[in-house]
Design a protein around this motif. Structure first.
Motif, PDB file in Angstrom:
ATOM      1  N   VAL A  63      24.637  10.170   6.195  1.00 23.58           N
ATOM      2  CA  VAL A  63      25.721  11.156   6.150  1.00 23.58           C
ATOM      3  C   VAL A  63      26.912  10.779   7.017  1.00 23.58           C
ATOM      4  O   VAL A  63      27.962  11.409   6.927  1.00 23.58           O
ATOM      5  CB  VAL A  63      25.230  12.588   6.495  1.00 23.58           C
ATOM      6  N   ALA A  64      26.785   9.738   7.824  1.00 25.69           N
ATOM      7  CA  ALA A  64      27.911   9.284   8.635  1.00 25.69           C
ATOM      8  C   ALA A  64      28.987   8.605   7.785  1.00 25.69           C
ATOM      9  O   ALA A  64      30.139   8.489   8.214  1.00 25.69           O
ATOM     10  CB  ALA A  64      27.429   8.334   9.731  1.00 25.69           C
ATOM     11  N   ALA A  65      28.638   8.182   6.586  1.00 21.56           N
ATOM     12  CA  ALA A  65      29.592   7.517   5.692  1.00 21.56           C
ATOM     13  C   ALA A  65      30.681   8.500   5.252  1.00 21.56           C
ATOM     14  O   ALA A  65      30.493   9.714   5.266  1.00 21.56           O
ATOM     15  CB  ALA A  65      28.864   6.954   4.474  1.00 21.56           C
ATOM     16  N   ASP A  66      31.816   7.952   4.848  1.00 17.43           N
ATOM     17  CA  ASP A  66      32.926   8.778   4.404  1.00 17.43           C
ATOM     18  C   ASP A  66      32.653   9.408   3.039  1.00 17.43           C
ATOM     19  O   ASP A  66      33.075  10.532   2.778  1.00 17.43           O
ATOM     20  CB  ASP A  66      34.214   7.951   4.337  1.00 17.43           C
ATOM     21  N   ARG A  67      31.951   8.682   2.169  1.00 18.70           N
ATOM     22  CA  ARG A  67      31.635   9.183   0.829  1.00 18.70           C
ATOM     23  C   ARG A  67      30.160   8.972   0.548  1.00 18.70           C
ATOM     24  O   ARG A  67      29.639   7.898   0.813  1.00 18.70           O
ATOM     25  CB  ARG A  67      32.444   8.454  -0.238  1.00 18.70           C
ATOM     26  N   TRP A  68      29.518   9.985   0.009  1.00 19.82           N
ATOM     27  CA  TRP A  68      28.118   9.853  -0.375  1.00 19.82           C
ATOM     28  C   TRP A  68      27.710  10.946  -1.331  1.00 19.82           C
ATOM     29  O   TRP A  68      28.334  11.994  -1.406  1.00 19.82           O
ATOM     30  CB  TRP A  68      27.181   9.821   0.824  1.00 19.82           C
ATOM     31  N   VAL A  69      26.640  10.643  -2.057  1.00 14.32           N
ATOM     32  CA  VAL A  69      25.952  11.618  -2.897  1.00 14.32           C
ATOM     33  C   VAL A  69      24.476  11.449  -2.587  1.00 14.32           C
ATOM     34  O   VAL A  69      23.934  10.346  -2.687  1.00 14.32           O
ATOM     35  CB  VAL A  69      26.212  11.383  -4.402  1.00 14.32           C
ATOM     36  N   ILE A  70      23.837  12.529  -2.161  1.00 11.07           N
ATOM     37  CA  ILE A  70      22.416  12.493  -1.805  1.00 11.07           C
ATOM     38  C   ILE A  70      21.707  13.587  -2.576  1.00 11.07           C
ATOM     39  O   ILE A  70      22.124  14.750  -2.540  1.00 11.07           O
ATOM     40  CB  ILE A  70      22.204  12.699  -0.288  1.00 11.07           C
ATOM     41  N   ASP A  71      20.641  13.200  -3.283  1.00  9.67           N
ATOM     42  CA  ASP A  71      19.860  14.220  -3.986  1.00  9.67           C
ATOM     43  C   ASP A  71      18.481  14.326  -3.382  1.00  9.67           C
ATOM     44  O   ASP A  71      17.889  13.341  -2.976  1.00  9.67           O
ATOM     45  CB  ASP A  71      19.842  13.982  -5.500  1.00  9.67           C
ATOM     46  N   GLY A  72      18.014  15.552  -3.266  1.00  5.82           N
ATOM     47  CA  GLY A  72      16.676  15.805  -2.744  1.00  5.82           C
ATOM     48  C   GLY A  72      16.632  17.114  -1.987  1.00  5.82           C
ATOM     49  O   GLY A  72      17.649  17.595  -1.499  1.00  5.82           O
ATOM     50  N   ASN A  73      15.461  17.674  -1.906  1.00  5.32           N
ATOM     51  CA  ASN A  73      15.284  18.948  -1.225  1.00  5.32           C
ATOM     52  C   ASN A  73      15.068  18.760   0.266  1.00  5.32           C
ATOM     53  O   ASN A  73      15.991  18.814   1.033  1.00  5.32           O
ATOM     54  CB  ASN A  73      14.115  19.723  -1.847  1.00  5.32           C
ATOM     55  N   TYR A  74      13.830  18.569   0.660  1.00  7.90           N
ATOM     56  CA  TYR A  74      13.471  18.342   2.061  1.00  7.90           C
ATOM     57  C   TYR A  74      14.173  19.340   2.978  1.00  7.90           C
ATOM     58  O   TYR A  74      15.065  18.996   3.750  1.00  7.90           O
ATOM     59  CB  TYR A  74      13.763  16.889   2.459  1.00  7.90           C
ATOM     60  N   ALA A  75      13.749  20.585   2.877  1.00  9.35           N
ATOM     61  CA  ALA A  75      14.369  21.671   3.628  1.00  9.35           C
ATOM     62  C   ALA A  75      14.378  21.414   5.133  1.00  9.35           C
ATOM     63  O   ALA A  75      15.300  21.827   5.829  1.00  9.35           O
ATOM     64  CB  ALA A  75      13.662  22.992   3.321  1.00  9.35           C
ATOM     65  N   GLY A  76      13.370  20.711   5.633  1.00 12.56           N
ATOM     66  CA  GLY A  76      13.303  20.441   7.066  1.00 12.56           C
ATOM     67  C   GLY A  76      14.462  19.611   7.592  1.00 12.56           C
ATOM     68  O   GLY A  76      14.816  19.696   8.762  1.00 12.56           O
ATOM     69  N   THR A  77      15.060  18.797   6.724  1.00  9.37           N
ATOM     70  CA  THR A  77      16.203  17.974   7.141  1.00  9.37           C
ATOM     71  C   THR A  77      17.483  18.351   6.405  1.00  9.37           C
ATOM     72  O   THR A  77      18.506  17.685   6.571  1.00  9.37           O
ATOM     73  CB  THR A  77      15.909  16.469   6.919  1.00  9.37           C
ATOM     74  N   LEU A  78      17.445  19.405   5.629  1.00  8.12           N
ATOM     75  CA  LEU A  78      18.637  19.831   4.889  1.00  8.12           C
ATOM     76  C   LEU A  78      19.840  20.091   5.796  1.00  8.12           C
ATOM     77  O   LEU A  78      20.963  19.719   5.440  1.00  8.12           O
ATOM     78  CB  LEU A  78      18.315  21.058   4.027  1.00  8.12           C
ATOM     79  N   PRO A  79      19.676  20.686   6.980  1.00  3.25           N
ATOM     80  CA  PRO A  79      20.840  20.893   7.843  1.00  3.25           C
ATOM     81  C   PRO A  79      21.609  19.605   8.168  1.00  3.25           C
ATOM     82  O   PRO A  79      22.836  19.650   8.316  1.00  3.25           O
ATOM     83  CB  PRO A  79      20.248  21.518   9.106  1.00  3.25           C
ATOM     84  N   ILE A  80      20.938  18.477   8.243  1.00  2.00           N
ATOM     85  CA  ILE A  80      21.625  17.203   8.503  1.00  2.00           C
ATOM     86  C   ILE A  80      22.663  16.952   7.418  1.00  2.00           C
ATOM     87  O   ILE A  80      23.815  16.595   7.699  1.00  2.00           O
ATOM     88  CB  ILE A  80      20.615  16.028   8.559  1.00  2.00           C
ATOM     89  N   ARG A  81      22.270  17.151   6.170  1.00  2.00           N
ATOM     90  CA  ARG A  81      23.183  16.932   5.048  1.00  2.00           C
ATOM     91  C   ARG A  81      24.247  18.013   4.969  1.00  2.00           C
ATOM     92  O   ARG A  81      25.414  17.733   4.690  1.00  2.00           O
ATOM     93  CB  ARG A  81      22.388  16.862   3.735  1.00  2.00           C
ATOM     94  N   LEU A  82      23.838  19.251   5.222  1.00  2.00           N
ATOM     95  CA  LEU A  82      24.787  20.360   5.108  1.00  2.00           C
ATOM     96  C   LEU A  82      25.931  20.252   6.099  1.00  2.00           C
ATOM     97  O   LEU A  82      27.062  20.629   5.789  1.00  2.00           O
ATOM     98  CB  LEU A  82      24.060  21.697   5.286  1.00  2.00           C
ATOM     99  N   HIS A  83      25.666  19.757   7.285  1.00  2.00           N
ATOM    100  CA  HIS A  83      26.706  19.680   8.314  1.00  2.00           C
ATOM    101  C   HIS A  83      27.813  18.698   7.965  1.00  2.00           C
ATOM    102  O   HIS A  83      28.927  18.835   8.469  1.00  2.00           O
ATOM    103  CB  HIS A  83      26.093  19.326   9.673  1.00  2.00           C
ATOM    104  N   ARG A  84      27.541  17.717   7.109  1.00  2.00           N
ATOM    105  CA  ARG A  84      28.557  16.723   6.742  1.00  2.00           C
ATOM    106  C   ARG A  84      29.051  16.854   5.303  1.00  2.00           C
ATOM    107  O   ARG A  84      30.054  16.245   4.934  1.00  2.00           O
ATOM    108  CB  ARG A  84      28.003  15.314   6.947  1.00  2.00           C
ATOM    109  N   ALA A  85      28.357  17.618   4.479  1.00  2.00           N
ATOM    110  CA  ALA A  85      28.732  17.712   3.066  1.00  2.00           C
ATOM    111  C   ALA A  85      30.062  18.434   2.890  1.00  2.00           C
ATOM    112  O   ALA A  85      30.356  19.400   3.589  1.00  2.00           O
ATOM    113  CB  ALA A  85      27.636  18.444   2.286  1.00  2.00           C
ATOM    114  N   THR A  86      30.859  17.935   1.946  1.00  2.00           N
ATOM    115  CA  THR A  86      32.047  18.685   1.529  1.00  2.00           C
ATOM    116  C   THR A  86      31.667  19.661   0.421  1.00  2.00           C
ATOM    117  O   THR A  86      32.280  20.715   0.292  1.00  2.00           O
ATOM    118  CB  THR A  86      33.166  17.753   1.020  1.00  2.00           C
ATOM    119  N   HIS A  87      30.641  19.276  -0.364  1.00  2.00           N
ATOM    120  CA  HIS A  87      30.186  20.103  -1.483  1.00  2.00           C
ATOM    121  C   HIS A  87      28.671  20.058  -1.565  1.00  2.00           C
ATOM    122  O   HIS A  87      28.066  19.009  -1.330  1.00  2.00           O
ATOM    123  CB  HIS A  87      30.790  19.604  -2.800  1.00  2.00           C
ATOM    124  N   VAL A  88      28.091  21.188  -1.892  1.00  2.00           N
ATOM    125  CA  VAL A  88      26.648  21.281  -2.092  1.00  2.00           C
ATOM    126  C   VAL A  88      26.419  21.881  -3.471  1.00  2.00           C
ATOM    127  O   VAL A  88      26.983  22.930  -3.789  1.00  2.00           O
ATOM    128  CB  VAL A  88      25.981  22.179  -1.024  1.00  2.00           C
TER     129      VAL A  88
END
Length: 175
Positions: A63-88
């Motif tokens: 998620v440190a990258a400027d652009r990314w697309v990540i698919d997957g659930n993994y609720a335990g680590t979802l906040p990591i993705r949410l904090h950097r996502a522009t869109h969910v």
């Protein structure tokens, strides 16, 4: 739908068979990047799991990258993705739709490894997970979105048609 900010970092969440990979490929292509499938990160080719610490570390790097697309659930680590996502994108589809999705995937790949590194594993536990997703996991995902997704535009689709419309819009905005 009106997008609030440029599409750069997209997290795709949803039940197995909901279409995360298909949507993710389309958006990644529009962004000029690749899609990361968390199943391919979390499991090795024999379905051995990474440690939670290592899995979280890898996601922080992704998620440190400027652009990314990540698919997957993994609720335990979802906040990591949410904090950097522009869109969910949250694919909150009916269980029957998702079960049909995994049946189609099984037919397409005939079991074994997909071209994205993910293995096609369908067992009774997975089917029960899909059947109960909207009752057990979806409320947890919604809570995490409310708690950690404040900086992202949250897009929820409850049908394949709605998911395709969201994807079309995001593709246009990403170009």
């Amino acid at each position: 739908m009106s997008l609030n900010e440029p599409v750069k970092r997209v997290a795709i969440i949803g039940c197995g068979g909901s279409g995360k990979t298909t949507i993710g490929r389309r958006i990644a292509a529009a962004l000029g990047t690749t899609i990361t499938h968390l199943d391919a990160v979390y499991y090795d080719d024999e379905w051995n799991k990474l440690s939670q610490d290592k899995f979280a570390q890898i996601q922080h790097e992704l998620v440190a990258a400027d652009r990314w697309v990540i698919d997957g659930n993994y609720a335990g680590t979802l906040p990591i993705r949410l904090h950097r996502a522009t869109h969910v994108i949250f694919l909150d589809l009916p269980a029957t739709t998702c079960l049909w999705g995994i049946a189609q995937r099984r037919w397409r790949y005939r079991g074994g490894q997909h071209d994205n590194g993910v293995y096609d594993t369908i067992n009774w536990g997975f089917i029960k997970y899909i059947w109960g997703y909207r009752k057990t996991m979806a409320p947890r995902v919604r809570t995490l979105l409310a708690e950690h997704g404040n900086d992202a535009q949250i897009l929820i689709a409850t049908s394949r048609r709605a998911a395709n419309r969201l994807t079309d819009e995001l593709e246009r905005a990403a170009r």
